[in-house]
Design a protein around this motif. Structure first.
Motif, PDB file in Angstrom:
ATOM      1  N   GLU A   1     -17.209   2.167   3.419  1.00  0.00           N
ATOM      2  CA  GLU A   1     -16.086   3.098   3.395  1.00  0.00           C
ATOM      3  C   GLU A   1     -16.516   4.323   2.596  1.00  0.00           C
ATOM      4  OE1 GLU A   1     -11.603   2.270   2.748  1.00  0.00           O
ATOM      5  OE2 GLU A   1     -12.501   2.605   0.764  1.00  0.00           O
ATOM      6  N   TYR A   2     -16.254   5.503   3.149  1.00  0.00           N
ATOM      7  CA  TYR A   2     -16.676   6.744   2.526  1.00  0.00           C
ATOM      8  C   TYR A   2     -15.485   7.528   1.999  1.00  0.00           C
ATOM      9  CZ  TYR A   2     -21.114   5.742   4.676  1.00  0.00           C
ATOM     10  OH  TYR A   2     -22.286   5.144   5.029  1.00  0.00           O
ATOM     11  N   THR A   3     -15.605   8.002   0.790  1.00  0.00           N
ATOM     12  CA  THR A   3     -14.619   8.909   0.213  1.00  0.00           C
ATOM     13  C   THR A   3     -15.371  10.140  -0.281  1.00  0.00           C
ATOM     14  OG1 THR A   3     -14.765   7.807  -1.926  1.00  0.00           O
ATOM     15  CG2 THR A   3     -12.971   7.120  -0.463  1.00  0.00           C
ATOM     16  N   ILE A   4     -14.654  11.226  -0.372  1.00  0.00           N
ATOM     17  CA  ILE A   4     -15.245  12.478  -0.832  1.00  0.00           C
ATOM     18  C   ILE A   4     -14.699  12.773  -2.229  1.00  0.00           C
ATOM     19  CG2 ILE A   4     -15.589  14.928  -0.340  1.00  0.00           C
ATOM     20  CD1 ILE A   4     -16.659  13.037   1.858  1.00  0.00           C
ATOM     21  N   ASP A   5     -15.591  12.949  -3.173  1.00  0.00           N
ATOM     22  CA  ASP A   5     -15.206  13.350  -4.521  1.00  0.00           C
ATOM     23  C   ASP A   5     -14.991  14.860  -4.478  1.00  0.00           C
ATOM     24  OD1 ASP A   5     -14.955  14.039  -7.181  1.00  0.00           O
ATOM     25  OD2 ASP A   5     -16.633  12.793  -7.859  1.00  0.00           O
ATOM     26  N   GLU A   6     -13.732  15.285  -4.368  1.00  0.00           N
ATOM     27  CA  GLU A   6     -13.427  16.711  -4.178  1.00  0.00           C
ATOM     28  C   GLU A   6     -13.845  17.562  -5.366  1.00  0.00           C
ATOM     29  OE1 GLU A   6      -9.684  17.874  -2.603  1.00  0.00           O
ATOM     30  OE2 GLU A   6      -9.750  16.377  -1.024  1.00  0.00           O
TER      31      GLU A   6
ATOM     32  N   LYS B   1     -29.604  10.600   0.966  1.00  0.00           N
ATOM     33  CA  LYS B   1     -28.230  11.080   0.970  1.00  0.00           C
ATOM     34  C   LYS B   1     -28.169  12.463   1.603  1.00  0.00           C
ATOM     35  CE  LYS B   1     -26.929   8.404  -3.014  1.00  0.00           C
ATOM     36  NZ  LYS B   1     -26.418   8.399  -4.381  1.00  0.00           N
ATOM     37  N   VAL B   2     -27.161  12.680   2.400  1.00  0.00           N
ATOM     38  CA  VAL B   2     -26.990  13.933   3.111  1.00  0.00           C
ATOM     39  C   VAL B   2     -26.397  15.000   2.199  1.00  0.00           C
ATOM     40  CG1 VAL B   2     -25.770  15.031   5.018  1.00  0.00           C
ATOM     41  CG2 VAL B   2     -26.748  12.775   5.313  1.00  0.00           C
TER      42      VAL B   2
ATOM     43  N   CYS C   1     -20.079  22.502   1.822  1.00  0.00           N
ATOM     44  CA  CYS C   1     -21.245  22.924   2.611  1.00  0.00           C
ATOM     45  C   CYS C   1     -21.218  22.372   4.034  1.00  0.00           C
ATOM     46  CB  CYS C   1     -22.533  22.523   1.913  1.00  0.00           C
ATOM     47  SG  CYS C   1     -22.846  20.745   1.875  1.00  0.00           S
ATOM     48  N   GLY C   2     -20.537  21.259   4.242  1.00  0.00           N
ATOM     49  CA  GLY C   2     -20.414  20.692   5.581  1.00  0.00           C
ATOM     50  C   GLY C   2     -21.574  19.838   6.039  1.00  0.00           C
TER      51      GLY C   2
ATOM     52  N   ASP D   1     -24.007  15.030  -4.110  1.00  0.00           N
ATOM     53  CA  ASP D   1     -23.594  13.631  -4.260  1.00  0.00           C
ATOM     54  C   ASP D   1     -22.074  13.456  -4.284  1.00  0.00           C
ATOM     55  OD1 ASP D   1     -24.330  10.971  -4.343  1.00  0.00           O
ATOM     56  OD2 ASP D   1     -24.344  10.883  -6.542  1.00  0.00           O
ATOM     57  N   ALA D   2     -21.366  14.230  -3.436  1.00  0.00           N
ATOM     58  CA  ALA D   2     -19.909  14.135  -3.375  1.00  0.00           C
ATOM     59  C   ALA D   2     -19.437  13.025  -2.441  1.00  0.00           C
ATOM     60  CB  ALA D   2     -19.310  15.460  -2.925  1.00  0.00           C
ATOM     61  N   VAL D   3     -20.297  12.559  -1.540  1.00  0.00           N
ATOM     62  CA  VAL D   3     -19.927  11.478  -0.633  1.00  0.00           C
ATOM     63  C   VAL D   3     -20.167  10.157  -1.365  1.00  0.00           C
ATOM     64  CG1 VAL D   3     -20.373  10.361   1.591  1.00  0.00           C
ATOM     65  CG2 VAL D   3     -20.538  12.847   1.392  1.00  0.00           C
ATOM     66  N   GLN D   4     -19.080   9.451  -1.582  1.00  0.00           N
ATOM     67  CA  GLN D   4     -19.159   8.161  -2.276  1.00  0.00           C
ATOM     68  C   GLN D   4     -18.939   7.050  -1.250  1.00  0.00           C
ATOM     69  OE1 GLN D   4     -19.813   8.191  -5.691  1.00  0.00           O
ATOM     70  NE2 GLN D   4     -19.999  10.392  -5.328  1.00  0.00           N
TER      71      GLN D   4
END
Length: 164
Positions: A105-110, A87-88, A116-117, A92-95
């Protein structure tokens, strides 16, 4: 001794004056604000500075996915040619959710995203550039002491609205 009528009349006038003074101060404060800073995606290099330079912890900057542009690839998770599942995102915010045999499909857990980018950088290098960093107006204090604006090494953030 002051009578009741005079007391309420004087108290009413004081309340009106206090409300006017408070409203005027609020208007002056709002007009002094420059607005929520915006990140120019053409200048942003996803260097990680947004996660450490923001006065808020975690940062008001969050990764955002443009679903219309997303290629539903495996790159956000780190699977680039070698099929490893590293995982990048360090927090672990990229779900991801599998939508077909080879598409995700990717979502970001804000709530987890620290701005950090790392996922944005990966998407730019190996994907189709659908991820970007944005300052979330719901988190930004508009404090006029934005550490990111003052110290962004790429001058990618400012209070002007950027033209796409």
């Amino acid at each position: 001794m002051i009578d009741r009528r005079t007391f309420f009349k004087t108290a009413g006038r004081c309340a009106v004056l206090a409300a006017l003074a408070g409203g005027g101060a609020l208007l002056l404060r709002r007009s002094a604000r420059a607005g929520v800073p915006q990140i120019d995606p053409a200048k942003c290099k996803s260097c990680g500075g947004c996660s450490t330079l923001c006065v808020l912890k975690p940062s008001a900057v969050k990764a955002v996915n443009n679903f219309k542009e997303c290629g539903y690839c495996v790159n956000c998770y780190g699977q680039v040619q070698d099929d490893t599942k590293t995982k990048v995102c360090p927090v672990d915010a990229v779900q991801r959710r599998q939508i077909s045999e080879f598409e995700f499909e990717y979502t970001i857990d804000e709530a987890k995203c620290i701005g950090c980018g790392a996922c944005v950088k990966r998407c730019r290098e190996h994907g189709n550039k659908s991820l970007s960093l944005q300052v979330r107006g719901t988190r930004c204090r508009e404090c006029n002491r934005c550490g990111i604006v003052a110290r962004c090494p790429h001058a990618a953030i400012g209070t002007a609205e950027w033209k796409a």
